[in-house]
Motif scaffolding. Structure first.
Motif, PDB file in Angstrom:
ATOM      1  N   GLY A   1      65.721  35.993  65.910  1.00  0.00           N
ATOM      2  CA  GLY A   1      64.589  36.519  66.726  1.00  0.00           C
ATOM      3  C   GLY A   1      64.580  38.110  66.550  1.00  0.00           C
ATOM      4  O   GLY A   1      65.477  38.597  66.523  1.00  0.00           O
ATOM      5  N   LEU A   2      63.461  38.363  66.279  1.00  0.00           N
ATOM      6  CA  LEU A   2      63.061  39.863  66.464  1.00  0.00           C
ATOM      7  C   LEU A   2      62.178  40.388  67.394  1.00  0.00           C
ATOM      8  O   LEU A   2      60.951  39.711  67.799  1.00  0.00           O
ATOM      9  CB  LEU A   2      62.612  40.166  64.936  1.00  0.00           C
ATOM     10  CG  LEU A   2      63.215  39.783  63.506  1.00  0.00           C
ATOM     11  CD1 LEU A   2      62.701  39.785  62.655  1.00  0.00           C
ATOM     12  CD2 LEU A   2      64.500  40.590  63.854  1.00  0.00           C
ATOM     13  N   THR A   3      61.893  41.713  67.556  1.00  0.00           N
ATOM     14  CA  THR A   3      61.328  42.345  68.829  1.00  0.00           C
ATOM     15  C   THR A   3      60.769  43.665  68.143  1.00  0.00           C
ATOM     16  O   THR A   3      61.377  44.614  68.034  1.00  0.00           O
ATOM     17  CB  THR A   3      62.058  42.887  69.898  1.00  0.00           C
ATOM     18  OG1 THR A   3      62.903  41.507  70.580  1.00  0.00           O
ATOM     19  CG2 THR A   3      61.296  43.361  71.048  1.00  0.00           C
ATOM     20  N   PRO A   4      59.441  43.696  67.613  1.00  0.00           N
ATOM     21  CA  PRO A   4      58.944  44.738  66.980  1.00  0.00           C
ATOM     22  C   PRO A   4      58.830  45.977  67.980  1.00  0.00           C
ATOM     23  O   PRO A   4      58.842  47.361  67.678  1.00  0.00           O
ATOM     24  CB  PRO A   4      57.473  44.403  66.653  1.00  0.00           C
ATOM     25  CG  PRO A   4      57.694  42.947  66.512  1.00  0.00           C
ATOM     26  CD  PRO A   4      58.736  42.421  67.591  1.00  0.00           C
ATOM     27  N   GLY A   5      58.663  45.799  69.495  1.00  0.00           N
ATOM     28  CA  GLY A   5      58.450  46.738  70.321  1.00  0.00           C
ATOM     29  C   GLY A   5      56.735  47.070  70.517  1.00  0.00           C
ATOM     30  O   GLY A   5      56.143  46.542  69.836  1.00  0.00           O
ATOM     31  N   ALA A   6      56.668  47.754  71.566  1.00  0.00           N
ATOM     32  CA  ALA A   6      55.436  47.959  71.881  1.00  0.00           C
ATOM     33  C   ALA A   6      54.858  49.162  71.074  1.00  0.00           C
ATOM     34  O   ALA A   6      55.625  50.145  70.790  1.00  0.00           O
ATOM     35  CB  ALA A   6      55.390  48.383  73.448  1.00  0.00           C
ATOM     36  N   GLY A   7      53.399  49.065  70.882  1.00  0.00           N
ATOM     37  CA  GLY A   7      52.876  50.179  70.018  1.00  0.00           C
ATOM     38  C   GLY A   7      51.382  50.243  70.015  1.00  0.00           C
ATOM     39  O   GLY A   7      50.692  49.304  70.805  1.00  0.00           O
ATOM     40  N   THR A   8      50.736  50.841  69.190  1.00  0.00           N
ATOM     41  CA  THR A   8      49.289  50.590  69.008  1.00  0.00           C
ATOM     42  C   THR A   8      49.052  49.781  67.689  1.00  0.00           C
ATOM     43  O   THR A   8      49.564  50.184  66.803  1.00  0.00           O
ATOM     44  CB  THR A   8      48.908  52.196  68.802  1.00  0.00           C
ATOM     45  OG1 THR A   8      48.975  52.780  70.139  1.00  0.00           O
ATOM     46  CG2 THR A   8      47.335  52.192  68.550  1.00  0.00           C
ATOM     47  N   LEU A   9      48.113  49.124  67.712  1.00  0.00           N
ATOM     48  CA  LEU A   9      47.742  47.987  66.590  1.00  0.00           C
ATOM     49  C   LEU A   9      46.356  48.939  66.211  1.00  0.00           C
ATOM     50  O   LEU A   9      45.614  49.108  66.803  1.00  0.00           O
ATOM     51  CB  LEU A   9      47.510  46.827  67.004  1.00  0.00           C
ATOM     52  CG  LEU A   9      46.711  45.636  66.161  1.00  0.00           C
ATOM     53  CD1 LEU A   9      47.721  45.671  64.881  1.00  0.00           C
ATOM     54  CD2 LEU A   9      46.421  44.681  66.458  1.00  0.00           C
TER      55      LEU A   9
END
Length: 211
Positions: A195-203
């Motif tokens: 499983g992978l967690t990209p992290g919060a940010g701006t799309l």
């Protein structure tokens, strides 16, 4: 008789007179500077409406001629087919790749370069449709899939979509497509074994019409 300027005179930057006139002096330096500054093809901020533009060149051209160029800086985003009436002339359609404009090819404050092809104005540069949002995709389990939609005004099925996000997307497969008018879907697949967690940010999404 006063000399007549040959074509080669401009290459040598000499100064002469036009025809048999004894009062009109032409300096190639001045003429070259005028061409470089683009004043003859500068239409500035157009008048009219977002989709029915008016503009004026100075001096005014005698007529529209194939190969003529003009630069405008729109004050509003286009929302459909667009026409341009130059120096009080007839409204002439603006096209991109030979097709009428759709939505957003002209953007507020972004210079637009137009070339007259003998029948229509052809837009030489377009602006993408853009949208941004905060997005925290959380953890995507191995073999899992995540879908996120974002509204992009003017986007249509078949348009090209580009995206970026400030998180870490290593090991994830991401596709971005227009799924309906004005709506883009971001599909994320995790097949790296964990499983992978990209992290919060701006799309950030950019859409260009497929013409």
């Amino acid at each position: 008789d006063p000399p007549v300027i040959p074509a080669t005179a401009f290459a040598s930057r000499s100064v002469g007179t036009i025809g048999t006139s004894t009062t009109t002096i032409v300096s190639p330096d001045v003429m070259a500077q005028a061409v470089q500054e683009g004043g003859w093809s500068w239409g500035g901020a157009p008048g009219g409406t977002a989709n029915a533009l008016t503009a004026a060149l100075s001096p005014a051209p005698a007529s529209l001629t194939a190969g003529m160029r003009i630069t405008l800086v729109p004050t509003a985003q286009s929302t459909g087919p667009v026409t341009l009436a130059l120096n009080g002339g007839a409204a002439t359609a603006i096209q991109y790749n030979g097709a009428p404009l759709i939505y957003g090819e002209l953007s507020t404050g972004c210079p637009a370069q137009l070339l007259y092809d003998g029948a229509h104005w052809q837009l030489l540069n377009t602006q993408p449709l853009e949208a941004s949002m905060s997005w925290n995709p959380g953890t995507i389990s191995n073999g899992g899939q995540l879908n996120q939609t974002i509204a992009v005004a003017g986007a249509q099925n078949g348009d090209y979509v580009d995206w970026d996000h400030t998180g870490n997307w290593t090991g994830l497969q991401v596709t971005a497509t227009v799924v309906s008018a004005g709506l883009v879907s971001i599909q994320v697949n995790a097949n790296s074994g964990v499983g992978l967690t990209p992290g919060a940010g701006t799309l950030h999404v950019r859409v260009r019409h497929h013409i």
